[in-house]
Design a protein around this motif. Sequence first.
Motif, PDB file in Angstrom:
ATOM      1  N   VAL A  69       0.817  -1.216   0.000  1.00 12.12           N
ATOM      2  CA  VAL A  69       0.000   0.000   0.000  1.00 12.12           C
ATOM      3  C   VAL A  69       0.849   1.264   0.000  1.00 12.12           C
ATOM      4  CG1 VAL A  69      -2.017  -1.068   1.074  1.00 12.12           C
ATOM      5  CG2 VAL A  69      -0.248  -0.040   2.523  1.00 12.12           C
ATOM      6  N   ALA A  70       2.144   1.140   0.277  1.00 12.26           N
ATOM      7  CA  ALA A  70       3.030   2.298   0.225  1.00 12.26           C
ATOM      8  C   ALA A  70       3.564   2.559  -1.176  1.00 12.26           C
ATOM      9  CB  ALA A  70       4.198   2.113   1.195  1.00 12.26           C
ATOM     10  N   VAL A  75      -0.557  -0.586  -5.700  1.00  9.70           N
ATOM     11  CA  VAL A  75      -1.974  -0.404  -5.374  1.00  9.70           C
ATOM     12  C   VAL A  75      -2.822  -0.426  -6.640  1.00  9.70           C
ATOM     13  CG1 VAL A  75      -3.670   1.248  -4.492  1.00  9.70           C
ATOM     14  CG2 VAL A  75      -1.536   0.856  -3.240  1.00  9.70           C
ATOM     15  N   ARG A  76      -2.391   0.290  -7.656  1.00  7.84           N
ATOM     16  CA  ARG A  76      -3.152   0.347  -8.902  1.00  7.84           C
ATOM     17  C   ARG A  76      -3.178  -1.009  -9.611  1.00  7.84           C
ATOM     18  NH1 ARG A  76      -0.624   5.592  -8.709  1.00  7.84           N
ATOM     19  NH2 ARG A  76      -2.231   7.197  -8.538  1.00  7.84           N
ATOM     20  N   ALA A  77      -2.056  -1.702  -9.560  1.00  8.51           N
ATOM     21  CA  ALA A  77      -2.002  -3.019 -10.194  1.00  8.51           C
ATOM     22  C   ALA A  77      -2.953  -3.993  -9.503  1.00  8.51           C
ATOM     23  CB  ALA A  77      -0.571  -3.560 -10.167  1.00  8.51           C
ATOM     24  N   PHE A  78      -2.992  -3.950  -8.180  1.00  9.00           N
ATOM     25  CA  PHE A  78      -3.901  -4.822  -7.422  1.00  9.00           C
ATOM     26  C   PHE A  78      -5.348  -4.516  -7.789  1.00  9.00           C
ATOM     27  CE2 PHE A  78      -6.610  -5.902  -3.867  1.00  9.00           C
ATOM     28  CZ  PHE A  78      -6.133  -7.121  -3.432  1.00  9.00           C
ATOM     29  N   ALA A  79      -5.702  -3.245  -7.794  1.00  4.07           N
ATOM     30  CA  ALA A  79      -7.074  -2.856  -8.107  1.00  4.07           C
ATOM     31  C   ALA A  79      -7.436  -3.204  -9.553  1.00  4.07           C
ATOM     32  CB  ALA A  79      -7.278  -1.370  -7.854  1.00  4.07           C
ATOM     33  N   ASP A  80      -6.514  -2.970 -10.474  1.00  6.36           N
ATOM     34  CA  ASP A  80      -6.785  -3.259 -11.885  1.00  6.36           C
ATOM     35  C   ASP A  80      -7.008  -4.745 -12.135  1.00  6.36           C
ATOM     36  OD1 ASP A  80      -6.566  -0.597 -12.512  1.00  6.36           O
ATOM     37  OD2 ASP A  80      -4.531  -0.723 -13.298  1.00  6.36           O
ATOM     38  N   GLY A  84     -14.851  -9.209 -10.337  1.00  6.11           N
ATOM     39  CA  GLY A  84     -15.996  -9.610  -9.533  1.00  6.11           C
ATOM     40  C   GLY A  84     -16.233  -8.708  -8.345  1.00  6.11           C
ATOM     41  N   ASP A  85     -17.233  -9.072  -7.541  1.00  4.15           N
ATOM     42  CA  ASP A  85     -17.591  -8.282  -6.372  1.00  4.15           C
ATOM     43  C   ASP A  85     -16.617  -8.518  -5.220  1.00  4.15           C
ATOM     44  OD1 ASP A  85     -19.760  -7.107  -7.568  1.00  4.15           O
ATOM     45  OD2 ASP A  85     -21.223  -8.533  -6.756  1.00  4.15           O
ATOM     46  N   LEU A  86     -16.613  -7.566  -4.321  1.00  8.53           N
ATOM     47  CA  LEU A  86     -15.813  -7.634  -3.098  1.00  8.53           C
ATOM     48  C   LEU A  86     -16.734  -7.197  -1.969  1.00  8.53           C
ATOM     49  CD1 LEU A  86     -13.309  -7.625  -1.272  1.00  8.53           C
ATOM     50  CD2 LEU A  86     -12.708  -5.389  -2.253  1.00  8.53           C
ATOM     51  N   ASP A  87     -17.004  -8.089  -1.047  1.00  7.34           N
ATOM     52  CA  ASP A  87     -17.952  -7.754   0.011  1.00  7.34           C
ATOM     53  C   ASP A  87     -17.367  -6.791   1.033  1.00  7.34           C
ATOM     54  OD1 ASP A  87     -20.319  -9.549  -0.618  1.00  7.34           O
ATOM     55  OD2 ASP A  87     -18.683 -11.003  -0.606  1.00  7.34           O
ATOM     56  N   ILE A  88     -16.147  -7.103   1.502  1.00  9.93           N
ATOM     57  CA  ILE A  88     -15.560  -6.314   2.590  1.00  9.93           C
ATOM     58  C   ILE A  88     -14.093  -6.017   2.279  1.00  9.93           C
ATOM     59  CG2 ILE A  88     -15.037  -6.258   5.060  1.00  9.93           C
ATOM     60  CD1 ILE A  88     -17.244  -8.462   5.369  1.00  9.93           C
ATOM     61  N   LEU A  89     -13.729  -4.757   2.365  1.00  7.53           N
ATOM     62  CA  LEU A  89     -12.339  -4.333   2.255  1.00  7.53           C
ATOM     63  C   LEU A  89     -11.880  -3.871   3.629  1.00  7.53           C
ATOM     64  CD1 LEU A  89      -9.726  -3.424   0.799  1.00  7.53           C
ATOM     65  CD2 LEU A  89     -10.906  -1.268   0.260  1.00  7.53           C
ATOM     66  N   ILE A  90     -10.799  -4.473   4.133  1.00  6.77           N
ATOM     67  CA  ILE A  90     -10.261  -4.090   5.439  1.00  6.77           C
ATOM     68  C   ILE A  90      -8.881  -3.475   5.233  1.00  6.77           C
ATOM     69  CG2 ILE A  90      -9.593  -4.866   7.745  1.00  6.77           C
ATOM     70  CD1 ILE A  90     -11.562  -7.167   7.456  1.00  6.77           C
ATOM     71  N   ASN A  91      -8.793  -2.175   5.458  1.00  8.93           N
ATOM     72  CA  ASN A  91      -7.519  -1.458   5.366  1.00  8.93           C
ATOM     73  C   ASN A  91      -6.797  -1.583   6.702  1.00  8.93           C
ATOM     74  OD1 ASN A  91      -7.711  -0.404   2.666  1.00  8.93           O
ATOM     75  ND2 ASN A  91      -9.265   1.025   3.408  1.00  8.93           N
ATOM     76  N   ASN A  92      -5.980  -2.619   6.795  1.00 13.64           N
ATOM     77  CA  ASN A  92      -5.321  -2.962   8.054  1.00 13.64           C
ATOM     78  C   ASN A  92      -3.843  -2.596   8.085  1.00 13.64           C
ATOM     79  OD1 ASN A  92      -4.734  -4.793  10.556  1.00 13.64           O
ATOM     80  ND2 ASN A  92      -3.445  -5.623   8.918  1.00 13.64           N
ATOM     81  N   ALA A  93      -3.163  -2.622   6.942  1.00 11.58           N
ATOM     82  CA  ALA A  93      -1.708  -2.419   6.929  1.00 11.58           C
ATOM     83  C   ALA A  93      -1.335  -1.100   7.586  1.00 11.58           C
ATOM     84  CB  ALA A  93      -1.192  -2.455   5.484  1.00 11.58           C
ATOM     85  N   GLY A  94      -0.256  -1.118   8.360  1.00  7.73           N
ATOM     86  CA  GLY A  94       0.164   0.113   9.016  1.00  7.73           C
ATOM     87  C   GLY A  94       1.559   0.018   9.589  1.00  7.73           C
ATOM     88  N   VAL A  95       2.160   1.168   9.807  1.00  2.27           N
ATOM     89  CA  VAL A  95       3.440   1.280  10.493  1.00  2.27           C
ATOM     90  C   VAL A  95       3.309   2.378  11.539  1.00  2.27           C
ATOM     91  CG1 VAL A  95       4.884   0.420   8.616  1.00  2.27           C
ATOM     92  CG2 VAL A  95       4.320   2.865   8.726  1.00  2.27           C
ATOM     93  N   GLY A 117      -2.092   5.470   0.735  1.00  2.00           N
ATOM     94  CA  GLY A 117      -2.249   4.249  -0.039  1.00  2.00           C
ATOM     95  C   GLY A 117      -3.626   3.636   0.117  1.00  2.00           C
ATOM     96  N   PRO A 118      -4.124   3.470   1.360  1.00  2.47           N
ATOM     97  CA  PRO A 118      -5.483   2.964   1.546  1.00  2.47           C
ATOM     98  C   PRO A 118      -6.556   3.863   0.918  1.00  2.47           C
ATOM     99  CG  PRO A 118      -4.224   2.672   3.555  1.00  2.47           C
ATOM    100  CD  PRO A 118      -3.347   3.461   2.628  1.00  2.47           C
ATOM    101  N   PHE A 119      -6.335   5.175   0.923  1.00  3.19           N
ATOM    102  CA  PHE A 119      -7.258   6.099   0.264  1.00  3.19           C
ATOM    103  C   PHE A 119      -7.365   5.775  -1.223  1.00  3.19           C
ATOM    104  CE2 PHE A 119      -8.061   9.930  -2.203  1.00  3.19           C
ATOM    105  CZ  PHE A 119      -9.089  10.573  -1.526  1.00  3.19           C
ATOM    106  N   VAL A 120      -6.214   5.594  -1.875  1.00  4.26           N
ATOM    107  CA  VAL A 120      -6.209   5.265  -3.298  1.00  4.26           C
ATOM    108  C   VAL A 120      -6.830   3.892  -3.533  1.00  4.26           C
ATOM    109  CG1 VAL A 120      -4.754   4.854  -5.324  1.00  4.26           C
ATOM    110  CG2 VAL A 120      -4.199   6.729  -3.754  1.00  4.26           C
ATOM    111  N   LEU A 121      -6.430   2.900  -2.740  1.00  2.41           N
ATOM    112  CA  LEU A 121      -6.950   1.547  -2.910  1.00  2.41           C
ATOM    113  C   LEU A 121      -8.467   1.519  -2.758  1.00  2.41           C
ATOM    114  CD1 LEU A 121      -6.303  -1.515  -3.207  1.00  2.41           C
ATOM    115  CD2 LEU A 121      -6.252  -1.603  -0.701  1.00  2.41           C
ATOM    116  N   THR A 122      -8.970   2.181  -1.731  1.00  2.68           N
ATOM    117  CA  THR A 122     -10.414   2.194  -1.489  1.00  2.68           C
ATOM    118  C   THR A 122     -11.161   2.803  -2.664  1.00  2.68           C
ATOM    119  OG1 THR A 122     -10.096   2.330   0.907  1.00  2.68           O
ATOM    120  CG2 THR A 122     -12.233   3.030   0.046  1.00  2.68           C
TER     121      THR A 122
END
Length: 309
Positions: A69-70, A75-80, A84-95, A117-122
């Motif tokens: 996520v940093a 992040v863009r590659a993962f999202a691209d 299909g659908d995604l029920d729940i996204l949990i933005n957990n990664a952190g330092v 990073g989580p802002f962009v991913l979401t």
Amino acid sequence: MTRWTGKDLPDLNGRTVVITGAGRGLGLITARELARAGAHVVLGVRDAGKARRAVAGLPGAFDIRSLDVADLTSVRAFADSWRGDLDILINNAGVMDIPGTRTADGLDLQTTTNYTGPFVLTNLLLERVTDRVVHVTSQLHRQGKIDVADLDWRTREYNGMSAYQASKLAVVLFSLELQRRLTAAGSPVRSVLASPGIARTSLAAHSRSNVINRFTFLTNDAERGALSVLYAATQDVPGNSYVGPDGLGGLRGHPALRRQGEIGLDQDMAARLWDATTELVGKVAPLAPVTAERVDWQNSITVLKDRRQ
């Protein structure tokens, strides 16, 4: 009073969950428990091999995918690649409380990991989300101070703990503004906050503060800390709810609906933070109100464009 535990998780068969930073700590425990309850759990991690070893032998369905996520390219590659659908996204990664370091995109590492990073991913995955987005924050958001003119610590003197507190406040304000936009768009998707209290994990390994080690009686172990995330991800709570430990000061205990700090309920600041963040990382079109049962996210959100500093 009966306290909520992982034994109270509902049947999650047929549900798909993405958890960032799920290779260890709270994220791994959350992944384990959701999979045990029947969910298909996707671990978005930097070290896929380590994550595979961590879930080896655990019951349930796991999918390991590369995600840092940093790194906004990651992040863009993962999202691209998502289908299909995604029920729940949990933005957990952190330092926490790390020295000032710049990412490959030229952004502050701590702020990007915890918030940008989580802002962009979401935003990139939001059209796929059917239920909710869970943001893992911290009680320390109450001490955070946001400078929308310098989110990325370019003009201010960098301080690791101040940057951590600010990033966790940014997460709280992000949830507030995201929920406002979801509601305005007529979407059933919820934005929910989860605080594990002070949990004894590797998160604070780089921190110069020794509070966690010196005052363990005030803290949660990792298993109990993860309960707030599990509760926020699965229980019927209102949008922009704040789930945290039920003990004194929200530092330890079992999950319950609590209240974020007043600073995290400032709608004007939340809107200005959203604008400043999109200016930093790219453009996100505002969500327009709609009347259809399902929001046409494809027409209401533009893809974030890479903008290297």
